[in-house]
Design a protein around this motif. Structure first.
Motif, PDB file in Angstrom:
ATOM      1  N   PHE A 312     -19.823 -52.263  -6.100  1.00 39.28           N
ATOM      2  CA  PHE A 312     -20.559 -51.737  -4.945  1.00 39.28           C
ATOM      3  C   PHE A 312     -20.249 -52.593  -3.720  1.00 39.28           C
ATOM      4  N   LYS A 313     -19.708 -51.915  -2.680  1.00 44.87           N
ATOM      5  CA  LYS A 313     -19.244 -52.631  -1.497  1.00 44.87           C
ATOM      6  C   LYS A 313     -19.848 -52.030  -0.230  1.00 44.87           C
ATOM      7  N   ILE A 314     -20.202 -52.899   0.699  1.00 41.96           N
ATOM      8  CA  ILE A 314     -20.668 -52.505   2.025  1.00 41.96           C
ATOM      9  C   ILE A 314     -19.687 -53.090   3.036  1.00 41.96           C
ATOM     10  N   LEU A 315     -19.153 -52.244   3.913  1.00 42.17           N
ATOM     11  CA  LEU A 315     -18.154 -52.668   4.899  1.00 42.17           C
ATOM     12  C   LEU A 315     -18.739 -52.661   6.305  1.00 42.17           C
ATOM     13  N   LEU A 316     -18.503 -53.732   7.035  1.00 43.48           N
ATOM     14  CA  LEU A 316     -18.823 -53.800   8.458  1.00 43.48           C
ATOM     15  C   LEU A 316     -17.519 -53.687   9.234  1.00 43.48           C
ATOM     16  N   SER A 317     -17.386 -52.624  10.023  1.00 40.03           N
ATOM     17  CA  SER A 317     -16.172 -52.388  10.804  1.00 40.03           C
ATOM     18  C   SER A 317     -16.575 -51.735  12.122  1.00 40.03           C
ATOM     19  N   HIS A 318     -16.298 -52.378  13.217  1.00 41.52           N
ATOM     20  CA  HIS A 318     -16.840 -51.979  14.513  1.00 41.52           C
ATOM     21  C   HIS A 318     -16.512 -50.542  14.903  1.00 41.52           C
ATOM     22  N   ASP A 319     -15.269 -50.146  14.749  1.00 41.27           N
ATOM     23  CA  ASP A 319     -14.805 -48.847  15.230  1.00 41.27           C
ATOM     24  C   ASP A 319     -14.868 -47.808  14.106  1.00 41.27           C
ATOM     25  N   PRO A 320     -15.604 -46.697  14.290  1.00 39.13           N
ATOM     26  CA  PRO A 320     -15.731 -45.699  13.212  1.00 39.13           C
ATOM     27  C   PRO A 320     -14.435 -44.993  12.868  1.00 39.13           C
ATOM     28  N   SER A 321     -13.427 -45.066  13.731  1.00 37.15           N
ATOM     29  CA  SER A 321     -12.125 -44.471  13.419  1.00 37.15           C
ATOM     30  C   SER A 321     -11.528 -45.082  12.152  1.00 37.15           C
ATOM     31  N   HIS A 322     -11.902 -46.314  11.892  1.00 41.21           N
ATOM     32  CA  HIS A 322     -11.363 -47.042  10.743  1.00 41.21           C
ATOM     33  C   HIS A 322     -11.731 -46.359   9.429  1.00 41.21           C
ATOM     34  N   HIS A 364     -16.445 -39.020  14.284  1.00 43.57           N
ATOM     35  CA  HIS A 364     -17.679 -39.642  13.809  1.00 43.57           C
ATOM     36  C   HIS A 364     -18.193 -40.538  14.920  1.00 43.57           C
ATOM     37  N   TRP A 365     -19.286 -40.145  15.535  1.00 45.84           N
ATOM     38  CA  TRP A 365     -19.694 -40.828  16.767  1.00 45.84           C
ATOM     39  C   TRP A 365     -21.146 -41.295  16.785  1.00 45.84           C
ATOM     40  N   ALA A 366     -22.015 -40.755  15.918  1.00 48.80           N
ATOM     41  CA  ALA A 366     -23.408 -41.218  15.870  1.00 48.80           C
ATOM     42  C   ALA A 366     -24.071 -40.691  14.607  1.00 48.80           C
ATOM     43  N   GLY A 367     -24.841 -41.550  13.941  1.00 42.79           N
ATOM     44  CA  GLY A 367     -25.603 -41.120  12.789  1.00 42.79           C
ATOM     45  C   GLY A 367     -24.887 -41.322  11.469  1.00 42.79           C
ATOM     46  N   LEU A 368     -25.394 -40.665  10.431  1.00 40.76           N
ATOM     47  CA  LEU A 368     -24.912 -40.844   9.060  1.00 40.76           C
ATOM     48  C   LEU A 368     -23.962 -39.720   8.664  1.00 40.76           C
ATOM     49  N   TYR A 369     -22.823 -40.110   8.091  1.00 42.00           N
ATOM     50  CA  TYR A 369     -21.812 -39.161   7.625  1.00 42.00           C
ATOM     51  C   TYR A 369     -21.534 -39.427   6.140  1.00 42.00           C
ATOM     52  N   LYS A 370     -21.132 -38.367   5.429  1.00 40.34           N
ATOM     53  CA  LYS A 370     -20.822 -38.494   4.010  1.00 40.34           C
ATOM     54  C   LYS A 370     -19.510 -37.809   3.688  1.00 40.34           C
ATOM     55  N   HIS A 371     -18.694 -38.470   2.879  1.00 37.51           N
ATOM     56  CA  HIS A 371     -17.462 -37.878   2.347  1.00 37.51           C
ATOM     57  C   HIS A 371     -17.425 -38.200   0.863  1.00 37.51           C
ATOM     58  N   ASN A 372     -17.537 -37.170   0.033  1.00 33.60           N
ATOM     59  CA  ASN A 372     -17.696 -37.366  -1.416  1.00 33.60           C
ATOM     60  C   ASN A 372     -18.869 -38.323  -1.647  1.00 33.60           C
ATOM     61  N   ASN A 373     -18.612 -39.500  -2.207  1.00 34.24           N
ATOM     62  CA  ASN A 373     -19.703 -40.445  -2.463  1.00 34.24           C
ATOM     63  C   ASN A 373     -19.625 -41.658  -1.539  1.00 34.24           C
ATOM     64  N   TYR A 375     -20.214 -43.222   2.425  1.00 36.56           N
ATOM     65  CA  TYR A 375     -21.034 -42.999   3.606  1.00 36.56           C
ATOM     66  C   TYR A 375     -20.557 -43.851   4.776  1.00 36.56           C
ATOM     67  N   LEU A 376     -20.782 -43.298   5.958  1.00 30.18           N
ATOM     68  CA  LEU A 376     -20.530 -44.018   7.209  1.00 30.18           C
ATOM     69  C   LEU A 376     -21.750 -43.858   8.101  1.00 30.18           C
ATOM     70  N   ASN A 377     -22.238 -44.960   8.637  1.00 30.58           N
ATOM     71  CA  ASN A 377     -23.279 -44.873   9.668  1.00 30.58           C
ATOM     72  C   ASN A 377     -22.721 -45.432  10.972  1.00 30.58           C
ATOM     73  N   VAL A 378     -22.818 -44.620  12.034  1.00 29.25           N
ATOM     74  CA  VAL A 378     -22.359 -45.040  13.367  1.00 29.25           C
ATOM     75  C   VAL A 378     -23.599 -45.286  14.227  1.00 29.25           C
ATOM     76  N   ASN A 379     -23.830 -46.542  14.537  1.00 31.84           N
ATOM     77  CA  ASN A 379     -24.976 -46.942  15.351  1.00 31.84           C
ATOM     78  C   ASN A 379     -24.702 -46.637  16.819  1.00 31.84           C
ATOM     79  N   ARG A 380     -25.707 -46.132  17.534  1.00 24.59           N
ATOM     80  CA  ARG A 380     -25.551 -45.749  18.937  1.00 24.59           C
ATOM     81  C   ARG A 380     -25.574 -46.939  19.897  1.00 24.59           C
ATOM     82  N   GLY A 381     -25.769 -48.129  19.375  1.00 22.63           N
ATOM     83  CA  GLY A 381     -25.745 -49.328  20.211  1.00 22.63           C
ATOM     84  C   GLY A 381     -27.113 -49.708  20.736  1.00 22.63           C
ATOM     85  N   LEU A 382     -27.294 -51.011  20.943  1.00 21.00           N
ATOM     86  CA  LEU A 382     -28.571 -51.522  21.429  1.00 21.00           C
ATOM     87  C   LEU A 382     -28.551 -51.771  22.934  1.00 21.00           C
TER      88      LEU A 382
END
Length: 410
Positions: A312-322, A364-373, A375-382
């Motif tokens: 089980f892995k959690i990835l932090l990657s700034h740009d959602p294009s990744h 993918h620009w805001a919110g939660l996305y799913k592909h198979n199993n 997930y990607l969450n794109v934060n709208r920024g603080l």
């Protein structure tokens, strides 16, 4: 902050003047309703004084930009950005609406409306003006918590119910040392009682000096199990001119040291293994990876080396294009957390309906996305960058709780 050529700035000024000329033409229909000729002249003088002053200020700032102190430069650029948007957009809408109403009246009515059309046109300009002003002075720091609960088959039971908070894109220079404003967000975060706090990049606009005085504020962030961060495209200093490469590297080093000072583990193409009751998960962090013209400092394969055997892995990657390019279908990373887009600081959010012009640039620009199993969450920024406000796209604190599927009923 991106630098534009003098030619581009000149085109912007011409567009402003063109819209002002059209606005002034229709404004005369409205001032005809004034009984006082002195009031008419005052309105005309104020209109052109503001317009000319704005254009002159934009050109002068562009010419003298390189000689201005960086801190003052940021304040001037963002202020003019706000003034330009709050003037330009309402005038465009005013011209469009009043033109449509006038020509529709000509086509469908034998009588010319001397009152209704000008007043409706005027309202169409003032309404967006006040909305933009609200977005600059109020909505820009009206923080919102977005909550997601995600279930997984392969989440170790020891981590069932894990509480995670994601923040992103603070751009701390925009807060102008208003510590109390950010303290409000910190209270909201701490009240969520997170196990982990993840920050997904763009701590500053460009410079490490933006962080002066903020240590005590950031150290108030509390997470039971740890705080992790990655760098964003703005953190590298790529949008500024430096006297030497060593100055640029020193700036980056100071930003990295700030993370250490406030208790965040900065992951630079690295993995961190977390163990509880003999079960493990991995937190992976890559440096910024974006599609050109954004640079690709990130190396996901390097970051994954120590975590390949962790299911089980959690990835932090700034740009959602990744996520689409290197994560889905190519790795078994369960959740990717990104930011970068800000939701363009402009859009529409209502329940499950979201829209922003940024969707035409980022899939993918805001919110939660799913592909198979996966997930990607794109934060709208603080925070904000460029336009010093947020229209329908409130600054975001993301709260994610992950659960085991076989514990879903608990």
């Amino acid at each position: 902050m991106r630098s534009y050529s003098l030619f581009t700035i000149s085109l912007l000024c011409l567009a402003i003047l063109l819209v002002d000329i059209l606005s002034f033409r229709w404004l005369q229909d409205i001032t005809q309703l004034f009984a006082s000729s002195l009031l008419k002249k005052a309105v005309n003088v104020l209109f052109w004084s503001f317009s000319a002053g704005l254009v002159i200020a934009i050109i002068v700032l562009k010419i003298t930009l390189d000689d201005i102190n960086p801190k003052r430069k940021h304040w001037l650029v963002s202020s003019l950005y706000g003034l330009t948007i709050s003037s330009f957009i309402p005038k465009i809408l005013f011209v469009i609406v009043i033109s449509i109403l006038f020509f529709a009246n000509v086509v469908f009515s034998e009588k010319e409306s001397l009152l209704i059309i000008p007043l409706v046109g005027l309202f169409s300009g003032f309404l967006p003006f006040f909305v933009i002003i609200y977005s600059i002075f109020k909505a820009v720091y009206h923080f919102k918590i977005y909550t997601h609960k995600i279930h997984f088959d392969h989440l170790p039971k020891a981590f069932d119910g894990l509480r995670m908070v994601q923040i992103s894109d603070i751009h701390i220079g925009g807060f102008n040392n208003r510590y109390k404003v950010l303290q409000k967000a910190i209270r909201l975060i701490n009240n969520l009682h997170p196990d982990f706090i993840f920050f997904t990049g763009d701590l500053v606009n460009n410079y490490a000096w933006e962080l002066r005085g903020w240590n005590q504020t950031f150290t108030k962030l509390i997470a039971k199990k740890g705080k992790f961060a990655v760098l964003g495209n703005h953190d590298y200093g790529d949008y500024s001119k430096w006297d030497s490469d060593s100055d640029k590297q020193e700036n980056l080093h100071k930003i990295m040291e700030f993370y250490k000072d406030v208790g965040f583990k900065l992951l630079l193409n690295q993995s961190e293994m977390l163990e509880y009751n003999t079960e493990k998960i991995a937190i992976i962090g890559v440096e910024n990876w974006g599609k050109p013209p954004f640079k690709q400092y990130g190396n996901l394969q390097t970051a994954l080396k120590k975590a390949n055997n962790i299911p089980f892995k959690i990835l932090l990657s700034h740009d959602p294009s990744h996520w689409a390019e290197e994560v889905i279908d190519k790795t078994n990373i369960a959740i990717t957390l990104s930011g970068h887009t800000h939701g363009m600081q402009l859009g529409f959010n209502y329940k499950d309906m979201t829209w922003s012009p940024i969707k035409y640039k980022y899939k993918h620009w805001a919110g939660l996305y799913k592909h198979n199993n996966q997930y990607l969450n794109v934060n709208r920024g603080l925070g904000w960058v460029g336009f010093p406000g947020r229209l329908g796209m409130r600054p975001e604190i993301t709260f994610i709780q992950i659960k085991c599927n076989n514990a879903a009923s608990n």
